[in-house]
Motif scaffolding. Structure first.
Motif, PDB file in Angstrom:
ATOM      1  N   ILE A 370       0.847  -1.191   0.000  1.00 32.17           N
ATOM      2  CA  ILE A 370       0.000   0.000   0.000  1.00 32.17           C
ATOM      3  C   ILE A 370       0.882   1.241   0.000  1.00 32.17           C
ATOM      4  N   ALA A 371       0.600   2.185  -0.878  1.00 31.43           N
ATOM      5  CA  ALA A 371       1.336   3.449  -0.899  1.00 31.43           C
ATOM      6  C   ALA A 371       0.941   4.296   0.308  1.00 31.43           C
ATOM      7  N   THR A 372       1.822   5.188   0.725  1.00 34.73           N
ATOM      8  CA  THR A 372       1.548   6.039   1.884  1.00 34.73           C
ATOM      9  C   THR A 372       1.531   7.505   1.480  1.00 34.73           C
ATOM     10  N   VAL A 373       0.587   8.226   2.076  1.00 36.66           N
ATOM     11  CA  VAL A 373       0.461   9.676   1.884  1.00 36.66           C
ATOM     12  C   VAL A 373       0.506  10.316   3.262  1.00 36.66           C
ATOM     13  N   ALA A 374       1.465  11.190   3.490  1.00 28.88           N
ATOM     14  CA  ALA A 374       1.558  11.907   4.764  1.00 28.88           C
ATOM     15  C   ALA A 374       0.746  13.183   4.644  1.00 28.88           C
ATOM     16  N   GLU A 375      -0.289  13.295   5.462  1.00 26.82           N
ATOM     17  CA  GLU A 375      -1.228  14.416   5.349  1.00 26.82           C
ATOM     18  C   GLU A 375      -0.985  15.433   6.462  1.00 26.82           C
ATOM     19  N   GLY A 376      -0.971  16.704   6.111  1.00 28.82           N
ATOM     20  CA  GLY A 376      -0.859  17.754   7.119  1.00 28.82           C
ATOM     21  C   GLY A 376       0.563  18.074   7.530  1.00 28.82           C
ATOM     22  N   VAL A 377       1.559  17.682   6.729  1.00 33.86           N
ATOM     23  CA  VAL A 377       2.959  17.961   7.062  1.00 33.86           C
ATOM     24  C   VAL A 377       3.247  19.446   6.837  1.00 33.86           C
ATOM     25  N   GLU A 378       3.916  20.061   7.822  1.00 33.19           N
ATOM     26  CA  GLU A 378       4.163  21.504   7.740  1.00 33.19           C
ATOM     27  C   GLU A 378       5.634  21.884   7.889  1.00 33.19           C
ATOM     28  N   THR A 379       6.524  20.923   8.136  1.00 31.99           N
ATOM     29  CA  THR A 379       7.930  21.270   8.367  1.00 31.99           C
ATOM     30  C   THR A 379       8.849  20.494   7.437  1.00 31.99           C
ATOM     31  N   ARG A 380       9.991  21.105   7.098  1.00 38.90           N
ATOM     32  CA  ARG A 380      10.985  20.464   6.244  1.00 38.90           C
ATOM     33  C   ARG A 380      11.628  19.274   6.949  1.00 38.90           C
ATOM     34  N   ASP A 381      11.782  19.336   8.264  1.00 38.02           N
ATOM     35  CA  ASP A 381      12.381  18.207   8.990  1.00 38.02           C
ATOM     36  C   ASP A 381      11.578  16.934   8.767  1.00 38.02           C
ATOM     37  N   TYR A 382      10.251  17.076   8.789  1.00 39.59           N
ATOM     38  CA  TYR A 382       9.426  15.894   8.558  1.00 39.59           C
ATOM     39  C   TYR A 382       9.506  15.453   7.098  1.00 39.59           C
ATOM     40  N   VAL A 383       9.670  16.380   6.179  1.00 37.44           N
ATOM     41  CA  VAL A 383       9.838  16.016   4.767  1.00 37.44           C
ATOM     42  C   VAL A 383      11.063  15.118   4.617  1.00 37.44           C
ATOM     43  N   GLU A 384      12.172  15.529   5.211  1.00 39.62           N
ATOM     44  CA  GLU A 384      13.399  14.750   5.094  1.00 39.62           C
ATOM     45  C   GLU A 384      13.253  13.393   5.773  1.00 39.62           C
ATOM     46  N   TYR A 385      12.596  13.357   6.911  1.00 41.27           N
ATOM     47  CA  TYR A 385      12.401  12.090   7.616  1.00 41.27           C
ATOM     48  C   TYR A 385      11.543  11.141   6.783  1.00 41.27           C
ATOM     49  N   LEU A 386      10.473  11.653   6.200  1.00 40.32           N
ATOM     50  CA  LEU A 386       9.581  10.817   5.395  1.00 40.32           C
ATOM     51  C   LEU A 386      10.265  10.330   4.121  1.00 40.32           C
ATOM     52  N   LYS A 387      11.143  11.139   3.560  1.00 36.40           N
ATOM     53  CA  LYS A 387      11.903  10.691   2.396  1.00 36.40           C
ATOM     54  C   LYS A 387      12.795   9.513   2.767  1.00 36.40           C
ATOM     55  N   ARG A 388      13.433   9.580   3.931  1.00 40.07           N
ATOM     56  CA  ARG A 388      14.300   8.471   4.351  1.00 40.07           C
ATOM     57  C   ARG A 388      13.493   7.196   4.595  1.00 40.07           C
ATOM     58  N   LEU A 389      12.253   7.365   5.045  1.00 37.29           N
ATOM     59  CA  LEU A 389      11.408   6.193   5.295  1.00 37.29           C
ATOM     60  C   LEU A 389      10.867   5.589   4.006  1.00 37.29           C
ATOM     61  N   GLY A 390      10.904   6.335   2.924  1.00 39.83           N
ATOM     62  CA  GLY A 390      10.349   5.845   1.670  1.00 39.83           C
ATOM     63  C   GLY A 390       8.875   6.146   1.509  1.00 39.83           C
ATOM     64  N   CYS A 391       8.330   7.092   2.286  1.00 39.81           N
ATOM     65  CA  CYS A 391       6.939   7.522   2.108  1.00 39.81           C
ATOM     66  C   CYS A 391       6.797   8.109   0.706  1.00 39.81           C
ATOM     67  N   GLU A 392       5.758   7.700  -0.001  1.00 45.41           N
ATOM     68  CA  GLU A 392       5.640   8.083  -1.398  1.00 45.41           C
ATOM     69  C   GLU A 392       5.181   9.521  -1.620  1.00 45.41           C
ATOM     70  N   TYR A 393       4.187   9.996  -0.828  1.00 50.60           N
ATOM     71  CA  TYR A 393       3.558  11.283  -1.139  1.00 50.60           C
ATOM     72  C   TYR A 393       3.370  12.119   0.131  1.00 50.60           C
ATOM     73  N   ILE A 394       3.366  13.429  -0.066  1.00 51.34           N
ATOM     74  CA  ILE A 394       3.045  14.374   0.997  1.00 51.34           C
ATOM     75  C   ILE A 394       1.939  15.294   0.500  1.00 51.34           C
ATOM     76  N   GLN A 395       0.958  15.501   1.357  1.00 49.46           N
ATOM     77  CA  GLN A 395      -0.116  16.479   1.100  1.00 49.46           C
ATOM     78  C   GLN A 395      -0.154  17.392   2.313  1.00 49.46           C
ATOM     79  N   GLY A 396       0.442  18.574   2.193  1.00 44.00           N
ATOM     80  CA  GLY A 396       0.510  19.429   3.369  1.00 44.00           C
ATOM     81  C   GLY A 396       0.952  20.833   3.053  1.00 44.00           C
ATOM     82  N   PHE A 397       0.797  21.708   4.043  1.00 39.66           N
ATOM     83  CA  PHE A 397       1.119  23.125   3.870  1.00 39.66           C
ATOM     84  C   PHE A 397       2.599  23.369   3.629  1.00 39.66           C
ATOM     85  N   VAL A 398       3.445  22.409   3.981  1.00 40.62           N
ATOM     86  CA  VAL A 398       4.876  22.596   3.753  1.00 40.62           C
ATOM     87  C   VAL A 398       5.151  22.840   2.271  1.00 40.62           C
ATOM     88  N   PHE A 399       4.290  22.313   1.413  1.00 41.47           N
ATOM     89  CA  PHE A 399       4.408  22.548  -0.023  1.00 41.47           C
ATOM     90  C   PHE A 399       3.266  23.427  -0.557  1.00 41.47           C
TER      91      PHE A 399
END
Length: 421
Positions: A370-399
């Motif tokens: 199952i693909a993962t979408v991180a919803e509501g992400v607002e900080t770059r630190d979490y972006v980098e952490y999710l990239k290392r985990l292999g999370c596929e997508y982000i939907q959040g104010f950070v972008f």
């Protein structure tokens, strides 16, 4: 004891200058029927007389009391505008009733209060009485508390009136185009490209501007009007996808929310198929999001709904996963295309427990395919952490924040804009 007609006269005699300083208070003894059954009607009558005397003793100059019916009274009183002062006066009245010097009742008589502060403009007596009553008996916790009080328009609002107003205004707003489709981009973390979007509703009133979702969504869900809005939003999505394909030869996946009202309606899908038949957007571009709180402990119903979606050609995802109702049994029986991790798990990137939970959710989803979408992400630190985990997508104010569909089309479908991942 004074009656309702007498109090109505006092109410109508208030001058415009006096009116804003008064409140009409609905007072009712709780569990009075039980008292009558336990002690008999004669004792119940004694209790009513005692309560009337206690209330009368609490009145100040220019304040009035009437018995309306049995253990139901109205007070026309001068109450302070300061909430703390008002609170203490109501507590004083309640305590005097609860602790009356009668061994049969001492400490056992509880009271509900509904307070309607009178506005400057004239309101007829029965309307004021109704609003005070609404404050008293429509408090959600009133059945489970001993004594309680609510203030109409302050601590409690008239949901029935809101529902009626929505009933009168929703369809005209839809017809006038005041309710609009907004899209929030879903960013592919590996590349920064926009892989799709979630369809979100925004109500843009010409006078009030954007109406907060909290002001209308809960009421639409309560009174069944959410079905009208769900189908309208689905229609807007289908129209937009058809337009993109016909005009530009391009498509992107858009996810739409399936409300609890529609999820639990056995024949919900015929309406969606009818709309899709009118605007035949590419089926692979439509994804339904099912809220975790809705599917909880409804494995059989989830299977029925997702089977209908899958057989027709639509995909589906599980929304708000980890919001507090996680139902892993649903994941064992249903092939969701995506798992949206709830925004509540992205509040503090320094929180070790938060990161552990996110890591295990992503790992579990990947092992299930199952693909993962991180919803509501607002900080770059979490972006980098999710990239290392292999999370596929982000939907959040950070972008990106949600935006009008026309802006989304211009920036991403035509402009090819990508996110700075």
């Amino acid at each position: 004891m004074k009656n309702e007609a007498w109090l109505k006269e006092r109410y109508e005699a208030l001058t415009p200058a006096e009116r804003p300083h008064y409140s009409l208070i609905s007072v009712k003894l709780k569990r009075f029927r039980t008292i009558n059954q336990r002690f008999g009607w004669a004792v119940g009558d004694e209790l009513i007389r005692s309560v009337y005397q206690i209330l009368a003793a609490q009145l100040g100059p220019g304040e009035y009391l009437a018995q309306i019916h049995l253990a139901y009274f109205n007070l026309l009183a001068r109450l302070p505008s300061d909430y703390d002062d008002l609170f203490h006066r109501i507590i004083q009245i309640n305590t005097a009733i609860r602790d009356m010097p009668d061994e049969r009742f001492f400490g056992n008589i509880f009271t509900g209060f509904g307070i309607y502060p009178l506005p400057a403009e004239p309101v007829d007596f029965y309307t004021a009485q109704y609003r005070a009553d609404v404050a008293r008996f429509e408090c959600p916790e009133s059945k489970f508390r001993n004594s309680h009080f609510e203030i109409y328009g302050v601590t409690l609002h008239d949901d029935g009136l809101r529902s009626f107003d929505l009933l009168q205004t929703l369809q005209p707003a839809l017809d006038a185009g005041h309710i609009q489709l907004y899209l929030q981009p879903k960013v592919e973390l590996a590349t920064g490209r926009i892989a799709g979007a979630e369809a979100l509703v925004r109500w843009l009133d010409p006078q009030r501007g954007m109406i907060p979702l909290a002001e209308f969504m809960p009421q639409l869900e309560k009174n069944g009007l959410i079905e009208t809005l769900d189908l309208y939003m689905f229609e807007q999505v289908c129209k937009r996808l058809c337009h993109w394909q016909r005009t530009y030869g391009k498509t992107l996946k858009i996810s739409v929310n399936l409300s609890g009202e529609m999820f639990n309606y056995r024949y919900y899908f015929k309406d969606y198929k009818r709309i899709h038949g009118q605007y035949p957007a590419p089926k692979e571009c439509i994804e339904f999001e099912l809220l975790e709180s809705i599917v909880l402990n409804q494995v059989d119903r989830v299977r029925e709904v997702t089977q209908e979606l899958e057989e027709y050609g639509f995909s589906y995802s599980l929304d708000d996963f980890g919001s507090g109702y996680s139902s892993f049994s649903v994941l064992t029986n249903t092939r969701f295309s995506a798992l949206k991790i709830d925004r509540s798990l992205f509040q503090d990137e320094c929180n070790f427990r938060e990161r552990v939970l996110v890591r295990h959710i992503v790992q579990m989803a990947h092992e299930l395919g199952i693909a993962t979408v991180a919803e509501g992400v607002e900080t770059r630190d979490y972006v980098e952490y999710l990239k290392r985990l292999g999370c596929e997508y982000i939907q959040g104010f950070v972008f990106y924040r949600p935006m009008p569909a026309d802006e989304f089309e211009r920036r991403f479908l035509l402009g090819g804009e990508t996110a700075p991942v």
